[in-house]
Design a protein around this motif. Sequence first.
Motif, short mmCIF file in Angstrom:
data_model
loop_
_atom_site.label_atom_id
_atom_site.label_comp_id
_atom_site.label_asym_id
_atom_site.label_seq_id
_atom_site.Cartn_x
_atom_site.Cartn_y
_atom_site.Cartn_z
N VAL A 728 4.97 0.93 -5.19
CA VAL A 728 3.83 0.01 -5.17
C VAL A 728 2.74 0.46 -6.13
CG1 VAL A 728 2.02 -0.94 -3.70
CG2 VAL A 728 4.33 -0.74 -2.84
N CYS A 796 2.60 -1.79 2.37
CA CYS A 796 2.73 -2.02 0.91
C CYS A 796 2.63 -3.52 0.58
CB CYS A 796 4.06 -1.45 0.41
SG CYS A 796 4.15 0.34 0.44
N VAL A 800 -0.20 -5.65 -1.79
CA VAL A 800 0.08 -6.66 -2.83
C VAL A 800 -0.64 -7.97 -2.51
CG1 VAL A 800 1.88 -7.99 -3.97
CG2 VAL A 800 2.28 -5.59 -3.40
#
Length: 960
Positions: A728, A796, A800
Amino acid sequence: MTSGGSEGIFRKDKDPSSRHYRPVHSLPDVCPKEPTGEAALVLCEGPSVVADQHRWTVYNSKVNLPAALNDPRLAKRESDFFTKTWGLDFAETEVMPSFYLPNITKEHFGPYLQETAQREKIHERCKSICSNKDELDAVSSITNNHDKSRTELEQVPKIFMKPDFALDDPTTFNAVLPWSHFNSAGGKSSRDMASSRLLQEKLSHYLDVVEVSIARQISLRSEAFFHAMSSQHELQDRLTETARAVAVLRGRAAAIERIMCEGPLRALRQALTRSNCARLHNKLKLMAAVHQSQPTVQLLLSTSEFVGALELIATTKEVLQLELQGIHSFRHLGSQLCEMEKLIDKMMVGDFSMYSRSDLNRSLEDDGQVMEKDRLESLVFGLLRQRKLDFLDIYSDEMILAAKSIVTQVKDQTQNQMRLMTFPQWFELLKSVFENFILFLKRIKVTLSVVRNVVLEVLDSNQKSRLLERAAAGGLTEAPGTPLNQEEAELAYLTHEGLFISDALNDAQLHLGASTGQEQSSTVGPRQALSRMDGCGSDSASGTTESSSSREHAFLPGGAAISSNEDMMPSDLELGRVANNIQELLYTASDVSHDRCVKVLMARAKDGSLERLSSAEFVFLSQAVEGFVRDTEKLCCRRSVSLRGALQSQANRFVHRFHEERKTKLSLLLDNERWKQAEVPAEFQDLVNSIADGRITLPERKPQGTEERKPSDYLHIDGQKYAVVGTVLLLIRIFLEYCQCVNDIPSISTDMLTRLSDLLKHFNSRSCQLVLGAGALQVVGLKTITTKNLALASRCLQLVVHYIPVIRAHFETKLAPKQYSVLRHFDHITKDYNDHIAEISAKLMAIMDSLFEKVLSKYEVKAPVPSACFRNVCKQMAKMHEALYELLPEEQAQMLFLRINASFKMHLKRQLARLGVHHDGGPQHGLVTVDVAFYTENVQSLRALEKLDLNMAEIWEQKR
């Protein structure tokens, strides 16, 4: 009028001899002092023209007023007879009464009427009672004679009275002379003789009757015949007097002609003769000037004075048409001048082509000044004057050839080495080409500016010419901005030397009483202009140079003059089109330059070199191209698309390769990801901090030797901690690279947004396959997918999702409003990510739910308490909390454990119902209460769950 009686009754006098006639007067003497002798006696009568010339007499009368008012040719009397000649005031003006005439009224006749009224009544009464005896006798005599004459005339056969009586007609002849009475068989007999004699007497009698009747009619009208005869004598007398008066008038007219007319007429004839001689002399001078026009034109052409030569030809043709038309010796000159004019057209076109070629192909390092500006202006004016409006096509062709030569020179120098060049070497070459084309466009723009100024000057001159013509036609005295006197308003054209050509002064004003100095007036016609030109043509080379400078002053901007032949000049509409074509030519120059640069770009792209550029190198190329496009757009006011299109094509290939590289890299990272919490280097923390500050770009690399900072366990963003995996972190850097490319190359924003959406979708789907789908067990070799792996993947994904609105806002600033529809991809991606996060949460719930179902299905309500079942549940709850607490935020952990608690209560309630344990205060109820209290105490002892409301009373079924 004479008195005919004592009663006051007046009668006309019938004696014609007693009439009085006005004596005939001779004409007035016009020169009483000159004649002598008998002529003096005749001419001394009447008024003197010299003495009485300013006094009105009857001899000044021009109209017989009664005759004019009673003109029989007019259908009706004209009502405006006086007003149309003497004005409206004539009919309205009152006539003052005469001071010498009394005002006669009806009362003035009163005494006379009273005196004669009684007599008139008696007279009228007598006339009605009895008529005059003489009148009665005359009437009876006339009546008797008339009846007698009618009786005698009735004896005459009617055939003699017919208007078509003619003895040559056989029928008429046989009727008058009946031969049947004379056609006896035995010839002449006594009977025939008697019949013939009788017929002769009858005809004689008829003749006597007619003659007597005619004589009687003549006697009745004798007075009229005598009156006619006397009138004839009177008319002859008057004619004699008139002939005598005419003879006197003729003599006097002859004297006037001899004394007053012969001298002035002789002077006028001599003046006319002198004027004719002057005209002839001017014609000869004009012919001499026209004869010298051809050598003068050739002399002007030898010095490339095309404008002066054209003006001289135009002026000569005008003179031939207006002044020398019909001259036999010049019958071929017009066609010769036309051929010379065509030759000059070809020479001007060739000279302009040569000028364009030399100007466009000279070294680009020269200064930005126009080459031979005067020559260019003269050529453009001459081409416009001859309506050669396609000269810009010549310049366009030469411009295209020059643009090709610029690229050809570069290619010839580096064609062999272009493929072997490194990108920096080729990039310097491309920038050199861009610089050359910028200088090339600047030169073209300066040259076209000069051409445009000439066109605008001609357009302004045409407008001024029309103002002068309107001023001359309408009697205007001034034009906008400059006052004009009458003489200036009549001037229509200018010669090539600045001399006026005007027909305003007629021949009488030019020659009648004109002196030599007046012939050199500043307002001259074509003949004077040609005379001046003749002088210039006969001079030496210095004189030619002097006339050339004057022509330049007359025609070029700053001294623009009006053409002597306005029909040759283009119209305002045509000049406007030429001006627009000049701007279009500048646009064409920009397009051609871009097309040539595309050739250079494509030559490098043939072997795929541009596709293999790094991001930084392609950004340098894109910035150079965009800079060149901006410079040409600013210079030419034209947004050319060919070079941008070629760059866009390469950008699409670059974007495809750029995306595939990063997608492949991300796939490799995901396939090698073990889904464990990674340390966050300081540079990544700085990266997210710059994003929080609004800088959506990659930070500059810090120089080596800076103090290294320790990595952190979490990524801190907006006061939250994110536990992330290494993939990530690299994903954040990757989408920043996408944003950086959009900053550097705005034209690929749409394509880059689509590719970034695809990358984010790929990360979401692949991470789902690896974690939720347990793909990591085979790919990476994990033994199992733990709750920690699930929580880390969820966190994660949440990271985003946090940055998707930031990316969306950044791309929105790079897109046009009509492209905003592509932003919906981010909405779909956000939904997919949120669904994925919800699935991970459901997976965690499913793990605990299956545990509860398995453990509680074996639960029995018996001692000891707390039971082993509840101890196992609390142990698993503690392990779950230990795995999630460091990964998930406190709010998410609380929500998750509330859902887990709800699942626990559902399974416990189901098991108690199966065991038949009720909330009745019995022993079993007491044992369950102790286990539940143990569970509650253990759960609430966990961190962040102290205040969690478990609401365990829901495990008991409500009694109905």
